[in-house]
Design a protein around this motif. Structure first.
Motif, PDB file in Angstrom:
ATOM      1  N   UNK A 164       0.960  -1.403  -0.059  1.00  0.00           N
ATOM      2  CA  UNK A 164       0.128  -0.138  -0.135  1.00  0.00           C
ATOM      3  C   UNK A 164       0.816   1.077  -0.064  1.00  0.00           C
ATOM      4  N   UNK A 165       1.813   1.247   0.394  1.00  0.00           N
ATOM      5  CA  UNK A 165       3.501   2.236   0.327  1.00  0.00           C
ATOM      6  C   UNK A 165       3.607   2.919  -1.545  1.00  0.00           C
ATOM      7  N   UNK A 166       3.542   3.878  -1.221  1.00  0.00           N
ATOM      8  CA  UNK A 166       3.342   4.168  -3.239  1.00  0.00           C
ATOM      9  C   UNK A 166       4.378   5.511  -3.462  1.00  0.00           C
ATOM     10  N   UNK A 167       4.069   6.373  -2.411  1.00  0.00           N
ATOM     11  CA  UNK A 167       5.531   7.615  -1.992  1.00  0.00           C
ATOM     12  C   UNK A 167       6.384   7.447  -1.252  1.00  0.00           C
ATOM     13  N   UNK A 168       7.022   8.151  -2.654  1.00  0.00           N
ATOM     14  CA  UNK A 168       9.116   8.052  -0.965  1.00  0.00           C
ATOM     15  C   UNK A 168       8.207   8.524   0.193  1.00  0.00           C
ATOM     16  N   UNK A 169       7.902  10.147   0.505  1.00  0.00           N
ATOM     17  CA  UNK A 169       7.267  10.387   2.012  1.00  0.00           C
ATOM     18  C   UNK A 169       7.130   9.404   2.236  1.00  0.00           C
ATOM     19  N   UNK A 170       5.907   8.135   1.965  1.00  0.00           N
ATOM     20  CA  UNK A 170       5.635   7.074   2.586  1.00  0.00           C
ATOM     21  C   UNK A 170       6.299   5.792   3.167  1.00  0.00           C
ATOM     22  N   UNK A 171       7.308   6.117   2.390  1.00  0.00           N
ATOM     23  CA  UNK A 171       7.795   5.153   2.729  1.00  0.00           C
ATOM     24  C   UNK A 171       9.161   5.132   3.523  1.00  0.00           C
ATOM     25  N   UNK A 172       9.660   5.897   4.233  1.00  0.00           N
ATOM     26  CA  UNK A 172       9.916   6.436   5.177  1.00  0.00           C
ATOM     27  C   UNK A 172       9.008   6.703   6.549  1.00  0.00           C
TER      28      UNK A 172
END
Length: 151
Positions: free
Chosen positions: A124-132
């Motif tokens: 469900x993690x799509x954007x780079x900021x959400x990966x952190x």
């Protein structure tokens, strides 16, 4: 097109301060992550008497292959370390490095979804900021589980 959950709005994780409250000092963790990387790559043998980096202590990791568990412990610790370093440095370089290592953890967890521990799944993690944010979630869960795979 943004989909619900892709903007980070639905990702409710601990603050960095909470997620890393029990993390070792940065200098110590840098040495540990480098040592784990050297063990992982075969550049350094495992220290006699030291626990293996693929030792698993919780039910979620017991079913995993040792290599996937060891790889995840290293990826998680490295991504958390890079995230912590980026939080201390406002320059874009450390933030980009943190996003890159977080992305590597997300990709690993997508292949080995049974190792992910938090409520927000890696797919469900799509954007780079959400990966952190995902790294913080998983680090907090890893600490709560007793740091499986830690050397």
């Amino acid at each position: 097109m943004d989909l619900p959950g892709d903007r980070g709005e639905d990702i409710d994780v601990s603050s960095p301060h909470e997620a890393y409250a029990d993390a070792p000092a940065l200098r110590h963790e840098i040495h540990q992550v480098l040592a784990l990387g050297a063990e992982r790559d075969g550049r350094r043998p495992r220290t006699a008497g030291a626990p293996s980096i693929d030792a698993a202590t919780d039910s979620a990791t017991r079913s995993a292959t040792p290599s996937a568990t060891a790889e995840r412990a290293w990826l998680l610790r490295r991504a958390a370390l890079m995230d912590r370093m980026a939080l201390k440095d406002p320059d874009p370089g450390p933030a980009e490095a943190a996003a890159q290592t977080a992305g590597q953890l997300v990709l690993h967890d997508r292949r080995h979804h049974h190792l992910a521990a938090g409520p927000h799944r890696p797919d469900t993690v799509a954007l780079p900021r959400d990966r952190r944010l995902y790294v913080r979630q998983e680090y907090a869960a890893w600490v709560a589980a007793g740091r499986p795979g830690a050397a």
